[in-house]
Design a protein around this motif. Sequence first.
Motif, PDB file in Angstrom:
ATOM      1  N   VAL A 105       0.842  -1.207   0.000  1.00  0.00           N
ATOM      2  CA  VAL A 105       0.000   0.000   0.000  1.00  0.00           C
ATOM      3  C   VAL A 105       0.873   1.250   0.000  1.00  0.00           C
ATOM      4  CG1 VAL A 105      -1.703   1.326   1.300  1.00  0.00           C
ATOM      5  CG2 VAL A 105      -1.961  -1.150   1.089  1.00  0.00           C
ATOM      6  N   GLU A 106       1.948   1.240   0.770  1.00  0.00           N
ATOM      7  CA  GLU A 106       2.842   2.403   0.801  1.00  0.00           C
ATOM      8  C   GLU A 106       3.490   2.649  -0.560  1.00  0.00           C
ATOM      9  OE1 GLU A 106       4.117   2.376   5.523  1.00  0.00           O
ATOM     10  OE2 GLU A 106       5.262   1.175   4.073  1.00  0.00           O
ATOM     11  N   VAL A 107       3.868   1.579  -1.244  1.00  0.00           N
ATOM     12  CA  VAL A 107       4.419   1.723  -2.588  1.00  0.00           C
ATOM     13  C   VAL A 107       3.376   2.320  -3.535  1.00  0.00           C
ATOM     14  CG1 VAL A 107       5.205   0.436  -4.623  1.00  0.00           C
ATOM     15  CG2 VAL A 107       6.159  -0.081  -2.361  1.00  0.00           C
ATOM     16  N   LEU A 108       2.161   1.791  -3.465  1.00  0.00           N
ATOM     17  CA  LEU A 108       1.103   2.274  -4.355  1.00  0.00           C
ATOM     18  C   LEU A 108       0.734   3.722  -4.057  1.00  0.00           C
ATOM     19  CD1 LEU A 108      -1.167  -0.903  -4.415  1.00  0.00           C
ATOM     20  CD2 LEU A 108       0.345  -0.088  -6.232  1.00  0.00           C
ATOM     21  N   CYS A 109       0.771   4.117  -2.795  1.00  0.00           N
ATOM     22  CA  CYS A 109       0.487   5.514  -2.455  1.00  0.00           C
ATOM     23  C   CYS A 109       1.560   6.438  -3.009  1.00  0.00           C
ATOM     24  CB  CYS A 109       0.374   5.673  -0.937  1.00  0.00           C
ATOM     25  SG  CYS A 109      -1.184   5.070  -0.236  1.00  0.00           S
ATOM     26  N   LEU A 110       2.818   5.990  -2.969  1.00  0.00           N
ATOM     27  CA  LEU A 110       3.884   6.788  -3.574  1.00  0.00           C
ATOM     28  C   LEU A 110       3.631   6.959  -5.062  1.00  0.00           C
ATOM     29  CD1 LEU A 110       6.669   8.179  -3.606  1.00  0.00           C
ATOM     30  CD2 LEU A 110       7.690   5.912  -3.875  1.00  0.00           C
ATOM     31  N   TYR A 111       3.299   5.879  -5.739  1.00  0.00           N
ATOM     32  CA  TYR A 111       3.006   5.958  -7.173  1.00  0.00           C
ATOM     33  C   TYR A 111       1.849   6.918  -7.441  1.00  0.00           C
ATOM     34  CZ  TYR A 111       5.777   1.675  -7.991  1.00  0.00           C
ATOM     35  OH  TYR A 111       6.771   0.743  -8.080  1.00  0.00           O
ATOM     36  N   GLY A 112       0.804   6.779  -6.652  1.00  0.00           N
ATOM     37  CA  GLY A 112      -0.389   7.584  -6.896  1.00  0.00           C
ATOM     38  C   GLY A 112      -0.171   9.070  -6.704  1.00  0.00           C
ATOM     39  N   ARG A 113       0.831   9.466  -5.905  1.00  0.00           N
ATOM     40  CA  ARG A 113       1.093  10.881  -5.643  1.00  0.00           C
ATOM     41  C   ARG A 113       2.039  11.516  -6.661  1.00  0.00           C
ATOM     42  NH1 ARG A 113       1.847   8.829  -0.379  1.00  0.00           N
ATOM     43  NH2 ARG A 113       4.093   9.230  -0.507  1.00  0.00           N
ATOM     44  N   LEU A 114       2.619  10.717  -7.536  1.00  0.00           N
ATOM     45  CA  LEU A 114       3.600  11.270  -8.470  1.00  0.00           C
ATOM     46  C   LEU A 114       2.922  12.211  -9.464  1.00  0.00           C
ATOM     47  CD1 LEU A 114       5.739   8.083  -9.206  1.00  0.00           C
ATOM     48  CD2 LEU A 114       6.361  10.056  -7.782  1.00  0.00           C
ATOM     49  N   PRO A 115       3.523  13.363  -9.718  1.00  0.00           N
ATOM     50  CA  PRO A 115       2.920  14.335 -10.634  1.00  0.00           C
ATOM     51  C   PRO A 115       3.175  13.968 -12.099  1.00  0.00           C
ATOM     52  CG  PRO A 115       5.018  15.157  -9.867  1.00  0.00           C
ATOM     53  CD  PRO A 115       4.796  13.855  -9.139  1.00  0.00           C
ATOM     54  N   ARG A 116       2.589  14.714 -12.978  1.00  0.00           N
ATOM     55  CA  ARG A 116       2.839  14.539 -14.408  1.00  0.00           C
ATOM     56  C   ARG A 116       4.240  15.054 -14.742  1.00  0.00           C
ATOM     57  NH1 ARG A 116      -0.231  13.560 -18.712  1.00  0.00           N
ATOM     58  NH2 ARG A 116      -2.103  13.670 -17.403  1.00  0.00           N
ATOM     59  N   ILE A 117       4.980  14.281 -15.541  1.00  0.00           N
ATOM     60  CA  ILE A 117       6.287  14.711 -16.030  1.00  0.00           C
ATOM     61  C   ILE A 117       6.335  14.566 -17.546  1.00  0.00           C
ATOM     62  CG2 ILE A 117       7.494  14.155 -13.884  1.00  0.00           C
ATOM     63  CD1 ILE A 117       8.459  11.566 -15.175  1.00  0.00           C
ATOM     64  N   THR A 118       7.410  15.056 -18.138  1.00  0.00           N
ATOM     65  CA  THR A 118       7.549  15.017 -19.588  1.00  0.00           C
ATOM     66  C   THR A 118       7.653  13.582 -20.085  1.00  0.00           C
ATOM     67  OG1 THR A 118       8.702  17.138 -19.556  1.00  0.00           O
ATOM     68  CG2 THR A 118       8.940  15.792 -21.538  1.00  0.00           C
ATOM     69  N   ALA A 119       6.795  13.201 -21.005  1.00  0.00           N
ATOM     70  CA  ALA A 119       6.861  11.870 -21.603  1.00  0.00           C
ATOM     71  C   ALA A 119       8.033  11.812 -22.576  1.00  0.00           C
ATOM     72  CB  ALA A 119       5.558  11.543 -22.322  1.00  0.00           C
ATOM     73  N   LEU A 120       8.734  10.686 -22.580  1.00  0.00           N
ATOM     74  CA  LEU A 120       9.919  10.553 -23.416  1.00  0.00           C
ATOM     75  C   LEU A 120       9.581   9.921 -24.758  1.00  0.00           C
ATOM     76  CD1 LEU A 120      12.606   9.333 -20.864  1.00  0.00           C
ATOM     77  CD2 LEU A 120      11.907  11.656 -21.445  1.00  0.00           C
TER      78      LEU A 120
END
Length: 341
Positions: A105-120
């Motif tokens: 759950v802690e891993v998934l919460c970290l993922y869910g909080r990540l902002p949008r970044i430049t797609a490569l």
Amino acid sequence: MEEFEEAYGRALAAGGGDVEVDAAASVLAAGGEGWAGAAEGVARRVGRECAARGWEAADLLRMVGRELTARHHRVAVALGKGGEGLAALAARERLDRFSAAGLAVEVLCLYGRLPRITALVAPRHAAPAAGESKTLARIRALLAKAESTGFPEEAEALSAKAQHLMARHSIDEALVAAGSDAGPGARRIGVDRPYEGARALLLDAVAAANRCQAVWSADFGFSTVVGHATDLDAVELLYTSLLVQADRALQRGASRSRDFRESFLIAYASRIRERLAGAAAEETATTTAPDLLPVLASRDLAVESETRRLFPSTTTSRLRGRDAEGWRHGHSAADTASFRP
């Protein structure tokens, strides 16, 4: 498992708070034999959402390693495609179901909080030149020897040979690709703690010498390097090798203070920039192809244009060494790794 999805959503909305994470972990752990599959299913969905925001699988694992623990990183690998699976990991590490669920759950919460970044965008490849794989294998072998040797003079000679091979390989690829639709792309390369600014400076030096441009994302622990495929390979190989050599040289320093180490790495990066640029210029000067300079200029322009497209606004930061002894040692270490044949 719909109930777990809802519990995870509440934990994410609460910013990964302990109470909400424990509640979600309890729901997941109570899910019977299918608990691990439920976590992996949510991880796939969250991963797709992260991909839509510009994050690649390697970036997600890097962020877990940066922000959480080594055990969280192993859980993240288990949750991802190709991992051993969460249940197998829990059994191997003797984790009870609730503990393993809480880590997930802690891993998934970290993922869910990540902002949008430049797609490569991946670089477009030209037809490979004859012997390309053999050249890259030879470069890797030279750098591996440079990293492992205990003799600075031998490391210097091996690294110099590797950089000249890289420059020659890049020139050959440029001539082969001339007139094709091969174009630049981008790759993210991790910039680890500590002394991230100095490490990013070294990566920038390596990128510039290999006809690439690097943009450092300090908040996320990586630099995005823009360039053509062959040059991106060279940057990643050489940067990794130079970090190993710098770390070995640091261990020989008399001081272990933070200022000493940071000043060492800043001076090291500055001097390496000069040496690499000189090696690349020497290799270009020995090439007799009459159309080489226009081809290289065209590739440089394409890299610059792609960098501006991906990062329309950037800022410049300056780093200054505060320890004179560290600066001298770093400068000397870079001279030892001088890129001259």
